[in-house]
Scaffold this motif. Structure first.
Motif, PDB file in Angstrom:
ATOM      1  N   THR A   1       0.815  -1.208   0.000  1.00  0.00           N
ATOM      2  CA  THR A   1       0.000   0.000   0.000  1.00  0.00           C
ATOM      3  C   THR A   1       0.848   1.258   0.000  1.00  0.00           C
ATOM      4  OG1 THR A   1      -0.146  -0.086   2.401  1.00  0.00           O
ATOM      5  CG2 THR A   1      -1.942  -1.108   1.181  1.00  0.00           C
ATOM      6  N   ALA A   2       2.115   1.103  -0.273  1.00  0.00           N
ATOM      7  CA  ALA A   2       2.997   2.258  -0.321  1.00  0.00           C
ATOM      8  C   ALA A   2       2.729   3.062  -1.598  1.00  0.00           C
ATOM      9  CB  ALA A   2       4.443   1.800  -0.303  1.00  0.00           C
ATOM     10  N   PRO A   3       3.167   4.305  -1.621  1.00  0.00           N
ATOM     11  CA  PRO A   3       2.980   5.112  -2.834  1.00  0.00           C
ATOM     12  C   PRO A   3       3.670   4.463  -4.026  1.00  0.00           C
ATOM     13  CG  PRO A   3       3.824   6.436  -1.027  1.00  0.00           C
ATOM     14  CD  PRO A   3       3.873   5.022  -0.579  1.00  0.00           C
TER      15      PRO A   3
ATOM     16  N   VAL B   1       4.676   6.172  -6.554  1.00  0.00           N
ATOM     17  CA  VAL B   1       5.717   7.094  -7.011  1.00  0.00           C
ATOM     18  C   VAL B   1       6.541   7.448  -5.796  1.00  0.00           C
ATOM     19  CG1 VAL B   1       4.369   8.046  -8.894  1.00  0.00           C
ATOM     20  CG2 VAL B   1       4.225   9.089  -6.638  1.00  0.00           C
TER      21      VAL B   1
END
Lengths: 172, 459
Positions: B440-442, B444
């Motif tokens: 669920t990390a960005p 970008v």
């Protein structure tokens, strides 16, 4: 070009006009309890966080619906079709963000659908905390950056996290 | 996405032979799998086999058909009648008589033999028929198939006396449908409370009291000992209980549980426990055969152990993951979260994960018996691992989010133990510090701000 709600919680003063505008636009009444956007109030930190659906790419609510009542429109928005929704509420427990809610007066679920491309919350927001912008602006990531500044934020290392990334918490 | 999939390490494929996928079972798991296969393999041959003479439909929608909220077409999994043709999914009807996993073919009741390269078994489950004398009489029905629902509509009208056998999760959903249809209901449950496998005594007790207040007769700790034909001129049936009493009924509905449909697998090389045994890629013990949904024992996220979680979201998850693996895109299934939501004549309840509590854990409770409100949160360490709610629906999905993501609640744990109703606040507070790595990390790169705070990462 796809557009999205950009929430800059740092600008939110907690006036809750977005909740009123949402409820009036979608339910025809001023009832914050039926708003699809909600402002959370952390008064000990003097911080307000407007919170609503981020229109997931592969939406949990949509996958869980047993009768295909949630579809994706041309704007990428996940829309609930009232004529198909049976009111089973599985989407309300499936959405891990809690942004699909059951409306007992209609027997259907409600969620943010960006008001069909003219979100009333963004129109009503007097401080620019909620704006409606091109997706490329990266509103969600901006929101995350802002949120990393929060002192009581937590880390996660649940069973769903790949082994390699556990406990890598805050590093650079 | 219609990108070419990475080459399948399939030794036998000569030249550009097209993959032949067969999906046995047209419930949510099967339909999702067939669609997923099409989305990752535009050229493959995909056959979807339904076991009932209906378009693919959702059992979950049947209660709403019974009280007239929707028509039969409203129960379908996909509304567009041309959907399967458009997806180039061949939808056929037939029951499976057996599988030969060596020659890789499947035998249908229609006489057709289907060869496959990869097979998905998504045959679901069937209701258990309890050995009650008289349960074969006309007017004794399950509530599982569209045909069952049609029979229920035939036998039960406004004002009809109905005996519902089983007050588990499915029984309770049927209860609401019969109530809204205007039936006069007696519900009989062997366990000491309603929904005993979904919620605790407090919640089950609230549901029971709520039902009684609505005019439903609730008999817990009670069995049905026999069903007989009713007296001339009276109700169709007479249902006898272990307490010695009996009730007239125009309809008796049996909802005492379901069992995986695996009988046709005898001798196939596909190992079966209570459901089909699958690995973490949802592959069975037989090569190139996968399983998904109610018929198999996928991993329960809360325990890490295989279990049959017969709920719609799990069927869909399984269907999707199994299909990706069948198409050679390795996806490990980390487990599904057990969860349920139930509307009992207006009283809405839900349960998530380890609602019975962790082995060593702490519990936060909010009980208002008069207002029919209840919330219980179960912690292990500073993580939420289970929850139950009665009479509270607002943002309830956050419970799933917190449990499944495994957030460390930090200082919020004590606040929630004292006041579980602050859940939503806690969620926003802990979740808005985004993880910098992981799924669920960005996507970008974003600048990371240095923070130092007490309850940071666990170890």
């Amino acid at each position: 070009m796809l557009k999205a709600l950009v929430i800059d919680a740092g600008n939110c003063t907690g006036c809750k006009q977005c909740e009123m505008a949402c409820s009036l636009e979608n339910e025809g009444e001023f009832n914050a309890a039926k708003s699809r956007i909600r402002v959370f109030d952390f008064h000990t930190e003097a911080r307000f966080v407007p919170y609503t659906c981020t229109q997931c790419d592969e939406a949990w609510c949509q996958q869980a619906c047993p009768v295909n009542a949630i579809t994706t429109d041309s704007l990428g928005v996940k829309v609930v079709h009232d004529n198909l929704c049976v009111g089973c509420k599985v989407c309300t427990i499936a959405c891990p963000f809690g942004t699909v809610n059951y409306n007992a007066s209609t027997g259907k679920v409600i969620k943010c659908d960006l008001c069909g491309g003219k979100p009333a919350c963004a129109d009503a927001c007097p401080t620019g905390a909620i704006t409606y912008q091109d997706v490329e602006q990266g509103g969600f990531d901006k929101m995350k950056v802002w949120a990393t500044q929060s002192a009581n934020a937590a880390t996660y290392d649940g069973p769903n996290v790949p082994k390699g990334s556990q406990a890598s918490g805050t590093g650079h | 996405m219609t990108a070419c999939r990475p080459a399948e390490p399939e030794p036998a494929s000569k030249g550009i032979a097209l993959m032949k996928y067969v999906v046995l079972g047209a419930g949510p798991a099967g339909v999702t799998a067939a669609e997923t296969l099409r989305s990752v393999d535009p050229n493959a041959s995909i056959t979807l086999i339904g076991g009932e003479p209906e378009p693919p439909y959702s059992r979950m929608a049947l209660p709403y058909l019974i009280y007239g909220k929707i028509g039969e077409d409203g129960t379908q999994l996909r509304q567009d009648p041309g959907h399967y043709d458009q997806q180039r999914i061949r939808y056929i009807m037939g029951r499976c008589g057996g599988i030969d996993s060596r020659s890789k073919q499947l035998f249908l009741s229609t006489g057709e033999t289907l060869p496959y390269d990869k097979l998905l078994i998504a045959t679901g489950a069937s209701p258990i028929r309890p050995p009650i004398p008289g349960s074969n009489l006309e007017g004794v029905e399950n509530c599982w198939t569209l045909e069952d629902a049609r029979n229920i509509l035939k036998y039960a009208d406004k004002g009809s006396p109905v005996v519902l056998v089983g007050a588990g999760f499915i029984g309770s959903i049927i209860l609401e449908a019969l109530y809204l249809r205007g039936c006069k209901i007696t519900v009989v449950e062997v366990a000491p409370r309603m929904v005993a496998r979904m919620m605790d005594e407090t919640a089950g007790g609230m549901l029971g009291r709520w039902c009684e207040a609505k005019g439903v007769q609730v008999l817990t700790n009670t069995r049905v000992t026999g069903i007989a034909k009713g007296a001339e001129g009276g109700a169709r049936l007479s249902v006898r209980f272990s307490n010695g009493l009996s009730e007239p009924a125009d309809l008796a509905v049996l909802a005492v549980g379901v069992r995986s449909n695996t009988g046709f697998l005898v001798g196939s090389g596909v190992a079966v426990n209570t459901g089909i045994v699958v690995d973490e890629y949802l592959q069975t013990t037989a090569k190139d055969i996968y399983a998904a949904g109610d018929c198999c024992e996928g991993i329960d996220l809360s325990t890490g152990k295989p279990d049959m979680l017969a709920i719609q979201p799990v069927a869909v998850e399984h269907g999707r993951i199994a299909a990706l693996n069948m198409a050679g895109r390795k996806h490990r299934h980390r487990g599904s979260l057990n969860m349920n939501v139930l509307d009992t004549m207006g009283l809405i309840s839900s349960s998530f994960g380890l609602w019975q509590g962790a082995q060593v854990g702490e519990t936060g409770k909010l009980i208002d018996e008069h207002a029919f409100k209840y919330m219980k949160l179960e912690f292990e360490g500073d993580k939420l691992v289970g929850a139950q709610c009665v009479g509270m629906t607002d943002h309830v999905g956050m419970l799933r989010g917190l449990i499944q993501t495994g957030f460390h609640m930090g200082e919020w744990k004590d606040k929630l133990l004292a006041a579980p109703e602050r859940l939503r606040e806690a969620y926003v507070s802990v979740s808005q510090r985004a993880p910098t790595t992981g799924p669920t990390a960005p996507h970008v790169k974003t600048p990371v701000v240095e923070v130092s705070h007490a309850g940071a990462s666990g170890h």
